[in-house]
Design a protein around this motif. Structure first.
Motif, PDB file in Angstrom:
ATOM      1  N   LEU A 102      34.380  33.086   7.097  1.00 13.57           N
ATOM      2  CA  LEU A 102      35.516  33.962   6.815  1.00 13.57           C
ATOM      3  C   LEU A 102      36.640  33.077   6.287  1.00 13.57           C
ATOM      4  O   LEU A 102      37.248  32.315   7.037  1.00 13.57           O
ATOM      5  CB  LEU A 102      35.951  34.717   8.076  1.00 13.57           C
ATOM      6  N   SER A 103      36.880  33.128   4.987  1.00 14.93           N
ATOM      7  CA  SER A 103      37.808  32.177   4.369  1.00 14.93           C
ATOM      8  C   SER A 103      38.513  32.773   3.161  1.00 14.93           C
ATOM      9  O   SER A 103      38.041  33.726   2.536  1.00 14.93           O
ATOM     10  CB  SER A 103      37.066  30.900   3.959  1.00 14.93           C
ATOM     11  N   SER A 104      39.694  32.184   2.865  1.00 10.94           N
ATOM     12  CA  SER A 104      40.488  32.490   1.655  1.00 10.94           C
ATOM     13  C   SER A 104      40.856  33.964   1.563  1.00 10.94           C
ATOM     14  O   SER A 104      40.949  34.530   0.463  1.00 10.94           O
ATOM     15  CB  SER A 104      39.733  32.047   0.395  1.00 10.94           C
ATOM     16  N   ASN A 105      41.105  34.601   2.697  1.00 12.30           N
ATOM     17  CA  ASN A 105      41.592  35.977   2.722  1.00 12.30           C
ATOM     18  C   ASN A 105      43.110  35.976   2.897  1.00 12.30           C
ATOM     19  O   ASN A 105      43.678  35.068   3.519  1.00 12.30           O
ATOM     20  CB  ASN A 105      40.925  36.750   3.860  1.00 12.30           C
ATOM     21  N   VAL A 106      43.778  36.995   2.366  1.00 14.60           N
ATOM     22  CA  VAL A 106      45.237  37.059   2.403  1.00 14.60           C
ATOM     23  C   VAL A 106      45.674  38.407   2.951  1.00 14.60           C
ATOM     24  O   VAL A 106      45.222  39.463   2.484  1.00 14.60           O
ATOM     25  CB  VAL A 106      45.841  36.853   0.999  1.00 14.60           C
ATOM     26  N   GLN A 107      46.553  38.356   3.934  1.00 13.72           N
ATOM     27  CA  GLN A 107      47.195  39.560   4.474  1.00 13.72           C
ATOM     28  C   GLN A 107      48.693  39.270   4.516  1.00 13.72           C
ATOM     29  O   GLN A 107      49.154  38.448   5.317  1.00 13.72           O
ATOM     30  CB  GLN A 107      46.648  39.853   5.878  1.00 13.72           C
ATOM     31  N   ASP A 108      49.463  39.914   3.649  1.00 13.87           N
ATOM     32  CA  ASP A 108      50.869  39.543   3.564  1.00 13.87           C
ATOM     33  C   ASP A 108      51.762  40.704   3.158  1.00 13.87           C
ATOM     34  O   ASP A 108      51.305  41.744   2.666  1.00 13.87           O
ATOM     35  CB  ASP A 108      51.064  38.362   2.613  1.00 13.87           C
ATOM     36  N   ALA A 109      53.042  40.494   3.390  1.00 12.98           N
ATOM     37  CA  ALA A 109      54.098  41.425   2.968  1.00 12.98           C
ATOM     38  C   ALA A 109      55.212  40.605   2.335  1.00 12.98           C
ATOM     39  O   ALA A 109      55.650  39.596   2.900  1.00 12.98           O
ATOM     40  CB  ALA A 109      54.628  42.225   4.148  1.00 12.98           C
ATOM     41  N   THR A 110      55.661  41.035   1.157  1.00 16.33           N
ATOM     42  CA  THR A 110      56.711  40.316   0.432  1.00 16.33           C
ATOM     43  C   THR A 110      57.793  41.295  -0.004  1.00 16.33           C
ATOM     44  O   THR A 110      57.500  42.303  -0.650  1.00 16.33           O
ATOM     45  CB  THR A 110      56.149  39.607  -0.811  1.00 16.33           C
ATOM     46  N   ALA A 111      59.030  40.998   0.363  1.00 21.21           N
ATOM     47  CA  ALA A 111      60.177  41.821  -0.042  1.00 21.21           C
ATOM     48  C   ALA A 111      61.197  40.930  -0.742  1.00 21.21           C
ATOM     49  O   ALA A 111      61.573  39.879  -0.216  1.00 21.21           O
ATOM     50  CB  ALA A 111      60.803  42.513   1.161  1.00 21.21           C
ATOM     51  N   THR A 112      61.638  41.349  -1.919  1.00 22.14           N
ATOM     52  CA  THR A 112      62.584  40.570  -2.714  1.00 22.14           C
ATOM     53  C   THR A 112      63.702  41.482  -3.193  1.00 22.14           C
ATOM     54  O   THR A 112      63.434  42.489  -3.851  1.00 22.14           O
ATOM     55  CB  THR A 112      61.894  39.920  -3.930  1.00 22.14           C
ATOM     56  N   GLY A 113      64.931  41.113  -2.867  1.00 20.02           N
ATOM     57  CA  GLY A 113      66.058  41.901  -3.350  1.00 20.02           C
ATOM     58  C   GLY A 113      66.167  41.838  -4.868  1.00 20.02           C
ATOM     59  O   GLY A 113      66.109  42.859  -5.551  1.00 20.02           O
ATOM     60  N   SER A 114      66.330  40.634  -5.409  1.00 19.92           N
ATOM     61  CA  SER A 114      66.391  40.432  -6.862  1.00 19.92           C
ATOM     62  C   SER A 114      65.732  39.117  -7.215  1.00 19.92           C
ATOM     63  O   SER A 114      65.854  38.127  -6.488  1.00 19.92           O
ATOM     64  CB  SER A 114      67.845  40.412  -7.358  1.00 19.92           C
ATOM     65  N   ALA A 115      65.043  39.107  -8.363  1.00 21.03           N
ATOM     66  CA  ALA A 115      64.420  37.882  -8.869  1.00 21.03           C
ATOM     67  C   ALA A 115      64.585  37.839 -10.376  1.00 21.03           C
ATOM     68  O   ALA A 115      64.367  38.841 -11.064  1.00 21.03           O
ATOM     69  CB  ALA A 115      62.941  37.828  -8.496  1.00 21.03           C
ATOM     70  N   VAL A 116      64.979  36.669 -10.904  1.00 19.20           N
ATOM     71  CA  VAL A 116      65.146  36.523 -12.346  1.00 19.20           C
ATOM     72  C   VAL A 116      64.688  35.136 -12.767  1.00 19.20           C
ATOM     73  O   VAL A 116      64.858  34.152 -12.043  1.00 19.20           O
ATOM     74  CB  VAL A 116      66.617  36.741 -12.767  1.00 19.20           C
ATOM     75  N   GLY A 117      64.090  35.075 -13.950  1.00 16.37           N
ATOM     76  CA  GLY A 117      63.776  33.816 -14.604  1.00 16.37           C
ATOM     77  C   GLY A 117      64.346  33.824 -16.010  1.00 16.37           C
ATOM     78  O   GLY A 117      63.947  34.651 -16.835  1.00 16.37           O
ATOM     79  N   ASN A 118      65.308  32.953 -16.275  1.00 19.54           N
ATOM     80  CA  ASN A 118      65.933  32.828 -17.592  1.00 19.54           C
ATOM     81  C   ASN A 118      65.520  31.489 -18.206  1.00 19.54           C
ATOM     82  O   ASN A 118      65.746  30.436 -17.610  1.00 19.54           O
ATOM     83  CB  ASN A 118      67.455  32.880 -17.486  1.00 19.54           C
ATOM     84  N   THR A 119      64.923  31.541 -19.402  1.00 20.16           N
ATOM     85  CA  THR A 119      64.433  30.321 -20.047  1.00 20.16           C
ATOM     86  C   THR A 119      64.917  30.263 -21.490  1.00 20.16           C
ATOM     87  O   THR A 119      64.725  31.213 -22.262  1.00 20.16           O
ATOM     88  CB  THR A 119      62.895  30.270 -20.025  1.00 20.16           C
ATOM     89  N   MET A 120      65.536  29.145 -21.868  1.00 19.28           N
ATOM     90  CA  MET A 120      65.989  28.931 -23.248  1.00 19.28           C
ATOM     91  C   MET A 120      65.352  27.651 -23.788  1.00 19.28           C
ATOM     92  O   MET A 120      65.390  26.615 -23.138  1.00 19.28           O
ATOM     93  CB  MET A 120      67.513  28.817 -23.311  1.00 19.28           C
TER      94      MET A 120
END
Length: 404
Positions: free
Chosen positions: A270-288
């Protein structure tokens, strides 16, 4: 100001966006003997996705000659509706009564619920010119407002009661039972934004003066950063969560192997299984990205994120990844492996990545500014709680985050 080319995108959501995919059953069951065989239960699951606003804005051109235009993307998203996604109660179940000498694989079964208030992508690409004298701006605003939906439940995501189970009985000698790569996940996001600007030419002119950026609040909006910038190449982003809870839960998730017999000469993995919860208010990636044999100056990236005290970002996981056997101590030549499984909860109020890359043989810098180039401090407004930053220089980035 006037521009030669304008891409304008505006979205407003005031309704409820819901998605559910519940109570699915995926089974591989044998009450009789299945010996010296291969049995797989894979690539099943339940997926539910709900979004308030989702948009892309793109401005692209390329040529071998010259360009002298002014180009802009204006991007605005306002979500005032309740977003709810649920992928719950899905059972993925494999059962073998006599599997001696067989391989039973339960893998890559995925149960995912995801919800977003605002999701956006902007991109400006102006490359390939001999002389590139363009000026370019990307300006984006995302507002996730939960004040009108009751209880501030702006984005609510549930992935509850999902099970992935392999059950082996009677005879398992010389067999392999594997439960790998399965996912139970909930993901909730208030605002998500990705912005990219790429300018290039043999000569990328830009300007010969400093760029400047600041996030000084106005008197009418103390505590909320304004976004101001001047320069030849600008990316700006403002993200707000106002009375907007972002809530992700993965509860009652069980990924397991049940072998209620001796397992002589067998493998349980029994390996490499994922049980998760993710909450994000705001996320941004700005690239120039600025490329040329010669490159001028005057480029800026400025970003702001606000999450007020009435906006709660919460992630919660209650899960188990486990193996049951009757007689591990008496097993001869058996292998039991429980590795690289992940059970986690991650809650993030705000996440920002601002990246600027300049590639050139020659960059001509202007004279040093007579005033200080960076000022990070509170504004003169007594009610203001933001950092109110300002910066100037040939190439500048500025980020202001207020997470209450």
């Amino acid at each position: 100001p006037s521009v030669d080319t304008l891409v304008l995108k505006t979205q407003e959501n005031t309704g409820t966006a819901t998605s559910s995919n519940n109570g699915q059953d995926y089974e591989a069951i044998s009450s009789g003997a299945v010996t010296n065989s291969l049995v797989s239960l894979d690539d099943n699951g339940s997926v539910a996705t709900a979004k308030g606003n989702d948009e892309t804005a793109t401005l692209t051109d390329a040529a071998a000659a010259e360009i002298y235009t002014t180009n802009a993307i204006s991007f605005n998203q306002d979500n005032a509706g309740a977003i709810a996604a649920q992928a719950s109660g899905t059972d993925t179940y494999a059962y073998g009564n006599d599997v001696s000498g067989s391989t039973i694989d339960v893998y890559n079964n995925i149960n995912i619920a995801s919800g977003q208030g605002n999701s956006g992508t902007t991109s400006t690409t102006l490359t390939g010119y001999a002389t590139n004298s363009t000026e370019a701006v990307i300006a984006a605003l995302q507002n996730n407002d939960g004040s009108s939906v009751g209880g501030n439940d702006s984005v609510t995501v549930r992935a509850n009661g999902n099970d992935v189970i392999l059950k082996l009985e009677t005879e398992v000698d010389g067999s392999t039972g594997a439960v790998t790569g399965n996912i139970d996940r909930s993901s909730a996001t208030g605002n998500s934004l990705t912005q990219q600007m790429s300018l290039g030419g043999t000569s990328l002119v830009l300007s010969n003066v400093s760029a400047a950026a600041d996030t000084t609040p106005t008197a009418g909006g103390a505590g909320t950063a304004d976004i101001n910038a001047t320069g030849a190449a600008i990316i700006s982003s403002s993200q707000i969560n106002d009375n907007a809870d972002v809530d992700a839960q993965t509860v009652g998730s069980y990924i397991e192997i049940q072998a209620s017999v001796n397992i002589d000469g067998s493998v349980l993995d029994l390996s490499s299984n994922v049980q998760d919860a993710t909450a994000t208010g705001s996320a941004v990636g700005n690239t120039m990205t600025l490329n040329g044999t010669t490159v001028g100056t005057g480029a800026a990236i400025v970003s702001s994120q606000l999450k007020d005290a009435d906006s709660v970002t919460v992630a919660f996981t209650n899960a188990a990844a486990r193996i049951y056997t009757d007689a591990v101590g008496n097993d001869i030549g058996s292998t039991i492996t429980l590795t690289d499984n992940k059970i986690q909860s991650v809650a993030t109020g705000g996440s920002v990545s601002n990246a600027m890359a300049v590639t050139a043989n020659t960059v001509t810098l202007q004279a040093q500014d007579t005033t200080k180039a960076v000022d990070i401090g509170r504004s003169d407004l007594t009610s203001d709680t933001s950092l109110s930053g300002s910066v100037s220089g040939a190439f500048v980035t500025l980020n202001d985050q207020l997470i209450e």
